[in-house]
Design an enzyme around this catalytic site. Sequence first.
Site, PDB file in Angstrom:
ATOM      1  N   ASP A  31       6.685  -7.474  18.284  1.00 46.94           N
ATOM      2  CA  ASP A  31       6.496  -8.862  17.303  1.00 46.94           C
ATOM      3  C   ASP A  31       5.203  -8.580  16.906  1.00 46.94           C
ATOM      4  O   ASP A  31       3.972  -7.945  17.772  1.00 46.94           O
ATOM      5  CB  ASP A  31       6.647  -9.781  17.836  1.00 46.94           C
ATOM      6  CG  ASP A  31       5.583 -11.184  17.773  1.00 46.94           C
ATOM      7  OD1 ASP A  31       6.401 -11.626  16.538  1.00 46.94           O
ATOM      8  OD2 ASP A  31       4.940 -11.457  18.115  1.00 46.94           O
ATOM      9  N   ALA A  32       4.739  -8.620  15.864  1.00 49.92           N
ATOM     10  CA  ALA A  32       3.042  -8.040  15.464  1.00 49.92           C
ATOM     11  C   ALA A  32       1.817  -9.230  16.201  1.00 49.92           C
ATOM     12  O   ALA A  32       1.391  -8.179  16.658  1.00 49.92           O
ATOM     13  CB  ALA A  32       2.929  -8.597  13.983  1.00 49.92           C
TER      14      ALA A  32
ATOM     15  N   ASP B  64      10.110  -1.351   5.753  1.00 49.42           N
ATOM     16  CA  ASP B  64      10.327  -0.110   4.445  1.00 49.42           C
ATOM     17  C   ASP B  64       9.566   0.988   4.282  1.00 49.42           C
ATOM     18  O   ASP B  64      10.048   1.764   3.956  1.00 49.42           O
ATOM     19  CB  ASP B  64      10.575  -1.026   3.045  1.00 49.42           C
ATOM     20  CG  ASP B  64       9.500  -2.018   2.911  1.00 49.42           C
ATOM     21  OD1 ASP B  64       8.563  -1.418   2.834  1.00 49.42           O
ATOM     22  OD2 ASP B  64       9.493  -3.108   2.267  1.00 49.42           O
TER      23      ASP B  64
ATOM     24  N   ASP C 229       1.560  -7.459   5.569  1.00 49.03           N
ATOM     25  CA  ASP C 229       3.067  -7.120   5.017  1.00 49.03           C
ATOM     26  C   ASP C 229       3.946  -7.158   5.484  1.00 49.03           C
ATOM     27  O   ASP C 229       5.260  -7.060   5.860  1.00 49.03           O
ATOM     28  CB  ASP C 229       3.249  -5.353   4.119  1.00 49.03           C
ATOM     29  CG  ASP C 229       4.251  -4.930   3.363  1.00 49.03           C
ATOM     30  OD1 ASP C 229       4.794  -6.452   2.776  1.00 49.03           O
ATOM     31  OD2 ASP C 229       4.425  -4.267   3.200  1.00 49.03           O
TER      32      ASP C 229
ATOM     33  N   GLU D  90       6.950  -2.827  13.223  1.00 49.94           N
ATOM     34  CA  GLU D  90       7.473  -3.695  12.631  1.00 49.94           C
ATOM     35  C   GLU D  90       8.793  -4.253  13.442  1.00 49.94           C
ATOM     36  O   GLU D  90       8.777  -3.612  14.952  1.00 49.94           O
ATOM     37  CB  GLU D  90       8.452  -2.928  11.764  1.00 49.94           C
ATOM     38  CG  GLU D  90       9.787  -3.140  11.427  1.00 49.94           C
ATOM     39  CD  GLU D  90       9.749  -4.737  10.392  1.00 49.94           C
ATOM     40  OE1 GLU D  90      10.491  -4.696  10.712  1.00 49.94           O
ATOM     41  OE2 GLU D  90       8.706  -4.446   9.569  1.00 49.94           O
TER      42      GLU D  90
ATOM     43  N   GLN E 204      18.580  -9.572  11.914  1.00 47.45           N
ATOM     44  CA  GLN E 204      18.244 -10.185  10.929  1.00 47.45           C
ATOM     45  C   GLN E 204      19.145  -8.990   9.925  1.00 47.45           C
ATOM     46  O   GLN E 204      19.984  -8.615  10.491  1.00 47.45           O
ATOM     47  CB  GLN E 204      16.966 -10.412  10.094  1.00 47.45           C
ATOM     48  CG  GLN E 204      16.322  -8.664   9.929  1.00 47.45           C
ATOM     49  CD  GLN E 204      15.261  -8.584   9.147  1.00 47.45           C
ATOM     50  OE1 GLN E 204      14.042  -9.948   8.908  1.00 47.45           O
ATOM     51  NE2 GLN E 204      14.301  -7.453   9.644  1.00 47.45           N
TER      52      GLN E 204
ATOM     53  N   HIS F 212       3.262  -2.751  -4.113  1.00 44.86           N
ATOM     54  CA  HIS F 212       1.913  -2.926  -3.243  1.00 44.86           C
ATOM     55  C   HIS F 212       1.284  -1.966  -3.857  1.00 44.86           C
ATOM     56  O   HIS F 212      -0.053  -1.840  -2.719  1.00 44.86           O
ATOM     57  CB  HIS F 212       3.184  -1.444  -2.519  1.00 44.86           C
ATOM     58  CG  HIS F 212       4.567  -1.681  -1.779  1.00 44.86           C
ATOM     59  ND1 HIS F 212       5.466  -2.120  -2.013  1.00 44.86           N
ATOM     60  CD2 HIS F 212       4.150  -2.303  -0.393  1.00 44.86           C
ATOM     61  CE1 HIS F 212       6.985  -2.660  -1.603  1.00 44.86           C
ATOM     62  NE2 HIS F 212       6.240  -2.864   0.015  1.00 44.86           N
TER      63      HIS F 212
END
Length: 583
Positions: free
Chosen positions: A407-408, A353, A454, A373, A298, A331
């Site tokens: 990838d989760a 992040d 998240d 992530e 991205q 958060h």
Amino acid sequence: MTPPPEPSPREPSPREPSPREPSGPEASPCEPSGPEPSPREPSGPEAESPARLPVPAGLGRFLVLGTVFVCAACGLVYELELVALASYLTGDSVTQASVVLSVMVFAMGLGSLLAKWLRCRAAVGFGVVEAVLALVGGCSAMALYASFVWSGQSHAALVGFSLAIGVLMGAEVPLLMTLIQRVRRQDAGGAVADVFAADYVGALVGGLAFPFLLLPALGQLTGALLTGTVNAVAGGALVLWLFRRDLSRRARWTLVVANVVVLALLAAGAVLTPAFERAARRAVYGPDIRVAVRTGVQEIVLTGGGADGRPLSLFLDGRLRVSGRDELRYHEALVHPAMTGPHRRVLVLGGGDGLAAREVLRYGGVRSVTVVELDPGVVRLARTDPGLTALNADAYRDPRVRVVTADAFGWLRRAGGGGGDRAGGSAGPHRLSGTRSPPVERFPPGGYDVVVCDLPDPGVTAGAKLYSQEFYGLVQRALAPGGRLVVHAGSLGADPKAYWTVESTLRSVGLRTVPYAVGGGATSHDWGFVLAGRAPVRLRLPGHGPRPQSLTTGALRAGAREAARRREPGLPASTLTHPRYAP
């Protein structure tokens, strides 16, 4: 009875066609009318006369098929580039692909019909079509992006470019079919087979070159401009060299000037692309851009967070992901309600992040935090950017944190023993550089006490699988007995259907849920969450541990009451084969 007189030899019989009139079906638009040409003139239209080539017919046929190959590759790149850029700008890949493909295929049919009127001058017609297609297709990405940035919408531009490119692409094959028959005539079936074979192979090469070569190496704007250049060179070379004897002097110079102008415009676009991208980013994100990088996943943009004291903002593919003004409220509401109870082992899905990990690490009882992530570029910035590390309190320097770049969905399958390749994950800072990945780790014995999701909003098409029944089934396997799962489910006020679909999907795998929201409930600025577990869970803050700065038990209870008041019952669960989240 007197027999009827025989017709005069000089007068055609009423039942027989005149020698000067076409017999059979209606004449082609290219068919000449009037008296027959003299013996010194061509005996028919260009579409039927043999071409005078500077090379043997076999080589000429090969060159025409090679041009078919190149044009098909360029055409598919234009198509994929429109789909990819429109999906990036709007986040709805399914709708954008449907619009581009349907409009373009329809337009190709129109182009094929219109090409009938160019067959009498096939060489000139093909040269004009390729010059215009190279300019329109090459500049389409830049024009589409400009429309989105400065007018706020890109749908009209997307449909317009799909239509124009489709018409021009549709005219290519009939004209090339005419040209190849003029090189050396063969039966229609054999000519169609040859042209379409070259066309399909070219489409394969273009389809593979776009994601694996053009997009990562050049980006969408420069990649489209380079494709237009290749298109113009291939079309111009075929007409101006191989079929040059079919061109009048004026036609030849007109095509030369047109192709030179097109190539000059494409080259100017390539030179100005960096300045154009900077201007577009300033128009979208404002003047305070500190970081703008394109990763393999991205585009990441950071604004603020510098010495001027402006709050940091993190944008992923143009969407605001983190705002320093209110990220603490988000958060804290995401993490702290899930930390009630055992929390030695915590799994964070997304959250590259480091901000969710920051809240988890405030609890002294935490022994390990695993962050999964997809984009290592986000983690790299979270480790190194001064503004982001200040915001996440250097969470990645804590020895309790491990990072998995994967990838989760796929990682949960592999880590839970669900099959598939076991070499798809990587953990730790030394594994973020793209080096060889070790076998994926397994879930800890007994599973995770807390799982924090998240992830991007469910309305983003690319992330819909991370809110599916299958995904939550995998998460459930990762939970320890008595463990808790918390999910960011989008906005309760702005998209209640998506929010309640997430809650319904969680319940469909056997989890007990407690929905809640913070930040206003009835406005588009609220955040909706769902706390879940195998056993009933209570929505409250931990009795012992760090005290949140912006969240209170009263606010949690009010958020739960607001969610209960807005409940939409009876929504079906979302699955991989039937996603329920409208973009």
